[in-house]
Every structure is written in C-alpha cells, then in structure tokens.
Motif scaffolding. Sequence first.
Motif, PDB file in Angstrom:
ATOM      1  N   ALA A 126       0.818  -1.221   0.000  1.00 49.12           N
ATOM      2  CA  ALA A 126       0.000   0.000   0.000  1.00 49.12           C
ATOM      3  C   ALA A 126       0.850   1.268   0.000  1.00 49.12           C
ATOM      4  O   ALA A 126       0.311   2.368   0.081  1.00 49.12           O
ATOM      5  N   GLY A 127       2.176   1.119  -0.071  1.00 53.41           N
ATOM      6  CA  GLY A 127       3.042   2.294  -0.042  1.00 53.41           C
ATOM      7  C   GLY A 127       3.291   2.826   1.344  1.00 53.41           C
ATOM      8  O   GLY A 127       3.737   3.959   1.505  1.00 53.41           O
ATOM      9  N   LEU A 128       3.013   2.012   2.352  1.00 51.03           N
ATOM     10  CA  LEU A 128       3.243   2.390   3.753  1.00 51.03           C
ATOM     11  C   LEU A 128       4.428   1.600   4.293  1.00 51.03           C
ATOM     12  O   LEU A 128       4.347   0.925   5.323  1.00 51.03           O
ATOM     13  N   GLN A 129       5.542   1.699   3.593  1.00 56.85           N
ATOM     14  CA  GLN A 129       6.714   0.888   3.944  1.00 56.85           C
ATOM     15  C   GLN A 129       7.216   1.161   5.351  1.00 56.85           C
ATOM     16  O   GLN A 129       7.856   0.299   5.965  1.00 56.85           O
ATOM     17  N   GLN A 130       6.926   2.353   5.878  1.00 49.93           N
ATOM     18  CA  GLN A 130       7.384   2.671   7.240  1.00 49.93           C
ATOM     19  C   GLN A 130       6.676   1.828   8.288  1.00 49.93           C
ATOM     20  O   GLN A 130       7.144   1.718   9.428  1.00 49.93           O
ATOM     21  N   TYR A 131       5.549   1.213   7.916  1.00 51.37           N
ATOM     22  CA  TYR A 131       4.818   0.352   8.831  1.00 51.37           C
ATOM     23  C   TYR A 131       4.929  -1.113   8.398  1.00 51.37           C
ATOM     24  O   TYR A 131       4.026  -1.919   8.672  1.00 51.37           O
ATOM     25  N   CYS A 132       5.994  -1.462   7.743  1.00 50.53           N
ATOM     26  CA  CYS A 132       6.228  -2.831   7.279  1.00 50.53           C
ATOM     27  C   CYS A 132       6.046  -3.828   8.422  1.00 50.53           C
ATOM     28  O   CYS A 132       6.609  -3.650   9.512  1.00 50.53           O
ATOM     29  N   THR A 133       5.251  -4.875   8.162  1.00 50.96           N
ATOM     30  CA  THR A 133       5.006  -5.895   9.178  1.00 50.96           C
ATOM     31  C   THR A 133       5.761  -7.185   8.890  1.00 50.96           C
ATOM     32  O   THR A 133       5.554  -8.193   9.564  1.00 50.96           O
ATOM     33  N   GLY A 134       6.630  -7.153   7.887  1.00 48.66           N
ATOM     34  CA  GLY A 134       7.449  -8.316   7.597  1.00 48.66           C
ATOM     35  C   GLY A 134       8.463  -8.555   8.696  1.00 48.66           C
ATOM     36  O   GLY A 134       8.614  -7.747   9.621  1.00 48.66           O
ATOM     37  N   SER A 135       9.167  -9.626   8.611  1.00 51.01           N
ATOM     38  CA  SER A 135      10.140  -9.985   9.635  1.00 51.01           C
ATOM     39  C   SER A 135      11.163  -8.871   9.830  1.00 51.01           C
ATOM     40  O   SER A 135      11.868  -8.494   8.898  1.00 51.01           O
ATOM     41  N   GLY A 136      11.183  -8.316  11.017  1.00 54.13           N
ATOM     42  CA  GLY A 136      12.125  -7.248  11.322  1.00 54.13           C
ATOM     43  C   GLY A 136      11.653  -5.859  10.974  1.00 54.13           C
ATOM     44  O   GLY A 136      12.273  -4.878  11.360  1.00 54.13           O
ATOM     45  N   GLY A 137      10.545  -5.741  10.235  1.00 54.34           N
ATOM     46  CA  GLY A 137      10.029  -4.420   9.872  1.00 54.34           C
ATOM     47  C   GLY A 137      10.912  -3.729   8.852  1.00 54.34           C
ATOM     48  O   GLY A 137      11.702  -4.367   8.141  1.00 54.34           O
ATOM     49  N   PRO A 138      10.818  -2.410   8.741  1.00 53.50           N
ATOM     50  CA  PRO A 138      11.633  -1.687   7.768  1.00 53.50           C
ATOM     51  C   PRO A 138      13.120  -1.814   8.099  1.00 53.50           C
ATOM     52  O   PRO A 138      13.496  -2.025   9.252  1.00 53.50           O
ATOM     53  N   THR A 139      13.944  -1.663   7.088  1.00 54.04           N
ATOM     54  CA  THR A 139      15.385  -1.554   7.307  1.00 54.04           C
ATOM     55  C   THR A 139      15.714  -0.078   7.387  1.00 54.04           C
ATOM     56  O   THR A 139      15.600   0.656   6.403  1.00 54.04           O
ATOM     57  N   TRP A 140      16.097   0.378   8.568  1.00 59.01           N
ATOM     58  CA  TRP A 140      16.357   1.800   8.763  1.00 59.01           C
ATOM     59  C   TRP A 140      17.695   2.191   8.129  1.00 59.01           C
ATOM     60  O   TRP A 140      18.578   1.350   7.931  1.00 59.01           O
ATOM     61  N   THR A 141      17.821   3.455   7.824  1.00 56.27           N
ATOM     62  CA  THR A 141      18.985   3.947   7.090  1.00 56.27           C
ATOM     63  C   THR A 141      20.273   3.772   7.881  1.00 56.27           C
ATOM     64  O   THR A 141      21.355   3.650   7.299  1.00 56.27           O
ATOM     65  N   TYR A 142      20.170   3.779   9.190  1.00 58.93           N
ATOM     66  CA  TYR A 142      21.331   3.480  10.028  1.00 58.93           C
ATOM     67  C   TYR A 142      20.852   2.795  11.296  1.00 58.93           C
ATOM     68  O   TYR A 142      19.652   2.747  11.568  1.00 58.93           O
ATOM     69  N   ASN A 143      21.809   2.251  12.062  1.00 60.18           N
ATOM     70  CA  ASN A 143      21.492   1.525  13.294  1.00 60.18           C
ATOM     71  C   ASN A 143      20.513   0.383  13.031  1.00 60.18           C
ATOM     72  O   ASN A 143      19.563   0.156  13.775  1.00 60.18           O
ATOM     73  N   ALA A 144      20.768  -0.318  11.932  1.00 64.42           N
ATOM     74  CA  ALA A 144      19.947  -1.461  11.564  1.00 64.42           C
ATOM     75  C   ALA A 144      20.839  -2.476  10.848  1.00 64.42           C
ATOM     76  O   ALA A 144      22.009  -2.213  10.594  1.00 64.42           O
TER      77      ALA A 144
END
Length: 348
Positions: free
Chosen positions: A102-120
């Motif tokens: 749906a284009g709401l990648q910030q609320y990704c419910t996949g394993s681990g959620g979104p991959t953040w730009t740092y500290n991930a």
Amino acid sequence: MTTVAAYAAPAAKAPLERTTIERRAVGEFDVLIDIEFAGICHSDIHQAREGWGTAIFPMVPGHEIAGVVSEVGPGVTKYAVGDRVGVGCMVDSCRECDNCKAGLQQYCTGSGGPTWTYNAVGKDGQPTYGGYAQKIVVDENYVVRIPDGLSLDVAAPLLCAGITTYSPLKHWNAGPGKKVAVVGLGGLGHMGVKIAAALGAEVTVLSQSLRKKDDGLKLGATHYRATSDPKTFEELKGTFDIILNTVSAPLDFDAYLSLLRTDGAMVNVGIPEEPVHILLSSVFGNRRSLSSSGIGGIPETQEMLDFCAEHQLGAEIELIGADRINEAYERVVNSDVRYRFVIDTATI
C-alpha cells in the motif's frame, strides 16, 4: 565495495569522529549517491546516545540525505546519473506485506520491519550506515527525487522533518476550516507550521515561552501561545481539530487533550525516552483520540517533496562543517538551533 569517509560514533555517548566505512558494490537495482548535504535530526542523538535502547556501533547517523546520483545498476529505471535525489529514514522493507504493497513501507510488518537507514541490519546481514558520509548505495525503490524548485541544502531535512509532519497533517485532514496546534517550534515543529499553513489550516504554535513568537508568525502561524502560562489552557479549551506534538519530552497530556474539539486528535511524532501517562477520562468525554505517526511511505515522501517545491517550503537551516557535528549535538539538546543543522558533506 567502496571505501568512503564518514563521521561515526564509536560507542554509546562517545563523540563522533572521522572514520572510513565500506559501501556495498552497486547492485542491479541500486543507485550510488554522492551525498552533498545531511541533516542532523534529534533522532540521531537519541540513537547515538542509546536513549531509545541498545544500538549498533560504530554508528554513522543521518537519515536526511540529499545528493546526486553518480552511478546506477543495470536494472535501474527510475534514476539516471546526475539526478538530484534524497534518502530518508529507511532503505528497504519486506515489500510483500499489506502495508508495503500500500506504499506504507514505514509500517512494514514483515520480519524485522523496515530496514532503517542506520542503526539497523540490512538483508545482506551487514549494519546500515547513514548520511554523515560522502556516498551511499540504496535500492532505487527507496530513493526519492528532489524537485528542481528546492535547493539540496534546505531539502535535506524534509526527508525526515518534512515527511514526519506532512504525513499526519494529511492523514488527519488539515486544511481550510481546520484549527491546528503545533507543539514545539524546533526542527520538526517549524516544518509542521509551514506545511499546515500551506494546506490552508489556521495554525497556532504552543511553545513553552514566547521567545520564538516572531519566527512562528513568519513561518505561517496565526497565533502563538506560551504553555507556561496557565491561561493558555483555560482560554484554548476545546479549540483544536488537530494537535501535532513534535517534542520528545514528557508532557501533561491530559492538559493538552483538553484543548481538542469533539473528535479532535492529538498526534505525537516525537518519542520521549521516558514513559508517559494519561487519564482515560481525557479522551472519553468528547471522542478525542491520542495517536501517533511515523514518517511516511515512499510515495507520500515524494508527494511531500513535490508539495514543498510547489509552495517553496524548504527547511530553515544552519549549514555547518563536519567538524562541528559534536557541537551541533549539544546545541540541539539545548534547543539552540533555528531550526535544523545541515552538514555540508564536502567537509567530511
């Protein structure tokens, strides 16, 4: 692999220092971005100092990234060398869950959620490093285009401060006939004022003091009230359709909720390090809601950039050299910036 210069925190609460990091080779769908500017977000400080929990070190912060594409993978179709682009708070997600589709990648419910730009940790098992660096490699699907109407330095903070305020204002229908209060006039708050005013809402700034009143009115607010004055809460009771809380400190939420009209919403985009408490009765009587919002998805981030270009809504910035990052961190903590520090990455 490409070795690039960067600024990193070697350990929690340690001063950031110049170092080198490895960026992955440009893959089939990757773009290599020569970073020109990187904003300093309060989130960078929370994470570098482990205010939000255990973090990954060494840490290269920075999720407000603006630059120019210098190389593309063979499968890339969205960008070409020379394009002006940005990267925000995430660089990947599962791409398969309902939110991602749906284009709401910030609320990704996949394993681990979104991959953040740092500290991930990315899908390759390697830690992610952010924008306090000379270059970054990102999948084209997590890159956005910066319109020509925005200079890169004032566009960089929009990749977090802009979308973090734009998304809830759009979701809760800020616009003509709506009264919006913005709590705090800092890096997030000043963009919240600009965007809410451009959407057509009547904007009030709620700040501890009237110290920044002239700035708030110039940025688009119609009213500016001091929350240290008890009369503010008495006189504004039941006034607002939306309260956008941009501060990362505990508040008297019950007092702020009393300022909402029936069906009004208080939306929090700052994350305090300490627990907060409310009385359920503060929302019960008038169907008020206490909610939150996290950045925005990739489509909405592009929409926000286009909106800001149309309305000439760049961030208010103080441009600094990389050797001043640690000084800037202290000044952010002390609310001594108007309104966003941006690193000229040529100085790294």
